[in-house]
Structures are given as structure tokens and as C-alpha cells.
Design an enzyme around this catalytic site. Sequence first.
Site, short mmCIF file in Angstrom:
data_model
loop_
_atom_site.label_atom_id
_atom_site.label_comp_id
_atom_site.label_asym_id
_atom_site.label_seq_id
_atom_site.Cartn_x
_atom_site.Cartn_y
_atom_site.Cartn_z
N HIS A 144 -1.66 -5.40 1.47
CA HIS A 144 -2.93 -6.11 1.24
C HIS A 144 -2.64 -7.54 0.83
O HIS A 144 -1.69 -7.80 0.09
CB HIS A 144 -3.73 -5.45 0.11
CG HIS A 144 -4.88 -6.30 -0.35
ND1 HIS A 144 -6.07 -6.36 0.33
CD2 HIS A 144 -4.98 -7.17 -1.39
CE1 HIS A 144 -6.88 -7.23 -0.28
NE2 HIS A 144 -6.24 -7.74 -1.33
N ARG B 298 -1.77 -14.82 4.02
CA ARG B 298 -2.53 -14.11 5.06
C ARG B 298 -1.81 -14.23 6.40
O ARG B 298 -1.75 -13.27 7.17
CB ARG B 298 -3.95 -14.69 5.20
CG ARG B 298 -4.92 -14.28 4.14
CD ARG B 298 -5.30 -12.83 4.12
NE ARG B 298 -6.15 -12.40 5.22
CZ ARG B 298 -6.78 -11.23 5.26
NH1 ARG B 298 -6.66 -10.37 4.26
NH2 ARG B 298 -7.52 -10.89 6.30
N LYS C 23 0.84 -1.20 0.00
CA LYS C 23 0.00 0.00 0.00
C LYS C 23 0.88 1.26 0.00
O LYS C 23 2.10 1.17 0.20
CB LYS C 23 -0.92 -0.06 1.23
CG LYS C 23 -1.90 -1.24 1.21
CD LYS C 23 -2.74 -1.24 2.48
CE LYS C 23 -3.78 -2.33 2.48
NZ LYS C 23 -4.63 -2.27 3.70
N PHE D 185 -14.99 4.10 8.05
CA PHE D 185 -13.63 4.44 7.64
C PHE D 185 -13.43 4.37 6.12
O PHE D 185 -12.34 4.65 5.63
CB PHE D 185 -12.61 3.51 8.33
CG PHE D 185 -12.82 2.04 8.07
CD1 PHE D 185 -12.30 1.45 6.91
CD2 PHE D 185 -13.52 1.25 8.96
CE1 PHE D 185 -12.49 0.10 6.65
CE2 PHE D 185 -13.72 -0.11 8.71
CZ PHE D 185 -13.20 -0.68 7.55
N ASN E 142 -1.63 -0.08 7.37
CA ASN E 142 -1.11 -1.42 7.68
C ASN E 142 -0.31 -2.06 6.54
O ASN E 142 -0.19 -3.28 6.45
CB ASN E 142 -2.23 -2.33 8.19
CG ASN E 142 -3.35 -2.52 7.19
OD1 ASN E 142 -3.26 -2.05 6.06
ND2 ASN E 142 -4.39 -3.23 7.60
N GLU F 202 -9.91 -10.46 -7.30
CA GLU F 202 -9.00 -9.32 -7.20
C GLU F 202 -7.93 -9.36 -8.29
O GLU F 202 -7.56 -8.32 -8.85
CB GLU F 202 -8.35 -9.30 -5.81
CG GLU F 202 -9.35 -8.97 -4.72
CD GLU F 202 -8.78 -9.12 -3.30
OE1 GLU F 202 -7.58 -9.45 -3.17
OE2 GLU F 202 -9.54 -8.92 -2.34
N TYR G 92 -12.70 -2.84 -2.72
CA TYR G 92 -13.18 -2.76 -1.33
C TYR G 92 -14.70 -2.58 -1.27
O TYR G 92 -15.21 -2.00 -0.32
CB TYR G 92 -12.48 -1.61 -0.61
CG TYR G 92 -11.06 -1.91 -0.16
CD1 TYR G 92 -10.74 -3.11 0.47
CD2 TYR G 92 -10.04 -0.97 -0.31
CE1 TYR G 92 -9.44 -3.38 0.90
CE2 TYR G 92 -8.74 -1.24 0.13
CZ TYR G 92 -8.45 -2.44 0.73
OH TYR G 92 -7.18 -2.70 1.18
P1 GDP Z 1 -7.58 -6.97 5.50
O1 GDP Z 1 -8.15 -8.01 4.58
O2 GDP Z 1 -6.79 -7.58 6.63
O3 GDP Z 1 -6.78 -5.92 4.78
O4 GDP Z 1 -8.79 -6.21 6.21
P2 GDP Z 1 -10.23 -5.79 5.64
O5 GDP Z 1 -10.49 -6.41 4.31
O6 GDP Z 1 -11.22 -6.04 6.73
O7 GDP Z 1 -10.09 -4.21 5.49
C1 GDP Z 1 -9.42 -3.66 4.39
C2 GDP Z 1 -8.54 -2.53 4.88
O8 GDP Z 1 -9.36 -1.49 5.42
C3 GDP Z 1 -7.58 -2.88 6.02
O9 GDP Z 1 -6.39 -3.50 5.59
C4 GDP Z 1 -7.32 -1.51 6.62
O10 GDP Z 1 -6.33 -0.80 5.87
C5 GDP Z 1 -8.67 -0.83 6.46
N1 GDP Z 1 -9.43 -0.97 7.70
C6 GDP Z 1 -10.05 -2.07 8.18
N2 GDP Z 1 -10.66 -1.82 9.35
C7 GDP Z 1 -10.40 -0.51 9.62
C8 GDP Z 1 -10.77 0.36 10.69
O11 GDP Z 1 -11.44 -0.03 11.65
N3 GDP Z 1 -10.33 1.65 10.61
C9 GDP Z 1 -9.58 2.10 9.56
N4 GDP Z 1 -9.19 3.38 9.57
N5 GDP Z 1 -9.23 1.31 8.54
C10 GDP Z 1 -9.63 0.03 8.56
MG MG Z 2 -9.59 -7.83 3.11
#
Ligand code: GDP
Ligand code: MG
Length: 154
Positions: free
Chosen positions: A119, A89, A13, A61, A116, A130, A53
Site C-alpha cells: 500500500h 506511488r 500487505k 470487493f 498486490n 493514514e 479503506y
Molecule cells: P491503491 O491505492 O493502488 O492500493 O488502490 P485503491 O485505493 O483503489 O484500492 C485499495 C486496494 O483495494 C488495492 O490496492 C487492492 O488491493 C484492492 N482493490 C482495488 N480494486 C480492486 C478490485 O477490483 N478487485 C479486488 N479484488 N481488489 C481490489
Molecule cells: Mg488507495
Amino acid sequence: LSGVQERTLIAVKPDGVQRRLVGQIIQRFEQRGFKLVGLKMVQVSEDLLSQHYGQLRTKPFYPSLLHYMTSGPVVAMVWEGHNVVQTSRSMVGHTNPAEARAGTVRGDFSIHVSRNVVHASDSQEGAQREIQLWFQGKELLNWDCCDQSITCEV
Ligand code: GDP
Ligand code: MG
């Protein structure tokens, strides 16, 4: 080799690119034994992100997530190998860096969920979706890696 090998989408990212973590992240996947079959640097469009997304659209968020993901270049990769979706993962670690274990990318390089670093697709179906979204077929290379019959029983 026979059969279709499992593939996943990994993306460094904008915060990871800014912090010059691309090389270290690639190194982890190489040393684990996975094969790189696609790689490009992209300025991601909001259109692609809204598809990528889509299931997070209603989250509070979401606007800041789009802003973050379009704030600079992303390095998108497709990695291939046995069980690559699940293994990557676990290499990437928990979504929230506070809960990510040391030794994972997020656990070693990040402190906040909104930044973070990386991805990784979360399922085989998600990975297929994806990869099609981020890459054209001709951008993915089928090639034999010299150690693939050593790192995996084929
Ligand atoms: P991932 O698959 O582990 O990346 O997580 P998700 O698919 O649930 O969310 C996608 C991305 O959205 C995450 O990697 C974070 O960058 C962001 N994200 C998820 N949850 C939060 C949150 O509670 N707050 C914020 N600011 N960003 C979030
Ligand atoms: Mg995800």
C-alpha cells in the site's frame, strides 16, 4: 533543516509479508533516498481498515479486501523525503498488477489486483490522514539522515 518534510504511509500487505518481500521493499525506499521515520509489524483490526479503506466501502470487493488485509501481519512504515507521496506511488506501480510496469513493486512481484503486495498513500492529504490512523505521534522519529543534504537541495 527547515520546514516540515513530506511523509507517506507505505505498508507491506499480508501477501508481501508471507512471501518474505519486506526486505526488498524496504531496500527500494532506502536506495531511492527516502528516510524511514516509523516502522512496525501489526495485525490490523477491521476497525482500522474500515477507516483506512472507508471510501471503498460500497465496492463489491470490499469484504474480500478486509479478509485479505486481516489474514496476517502487515508491516507499516512511514517514509519521509522530497515529493515522497508521488514518487512512492510511481515506485509501487498501478493498482492492477497487470498494468503495473516492470521495475515497480507491483510490476515485479504481483499478478492480481486482490494480492498486490503493498500500500502507498495516494495524496498528501491522504498520507496525513493514514499516518495519524496507523501511528501514534511518539512512534514517529525526527532524525537527521547523514546524506540528506546530498540527495536533496535543502
Ligand atoms: P491503491 O491505492 O493502488 O492500493 O488502490 P485503491 O485505493 O483503489 O484500492 C485499495 C486496494 O483495494 C488495492 O490496492 C487492492 O488491493 C484492492 N482493490 C482495488 N480494486 C480492486 C478490485 O477490483 N478487485 C479486488 N479484488 N481488489 C481490489
Ligand atoms: Mg488507495
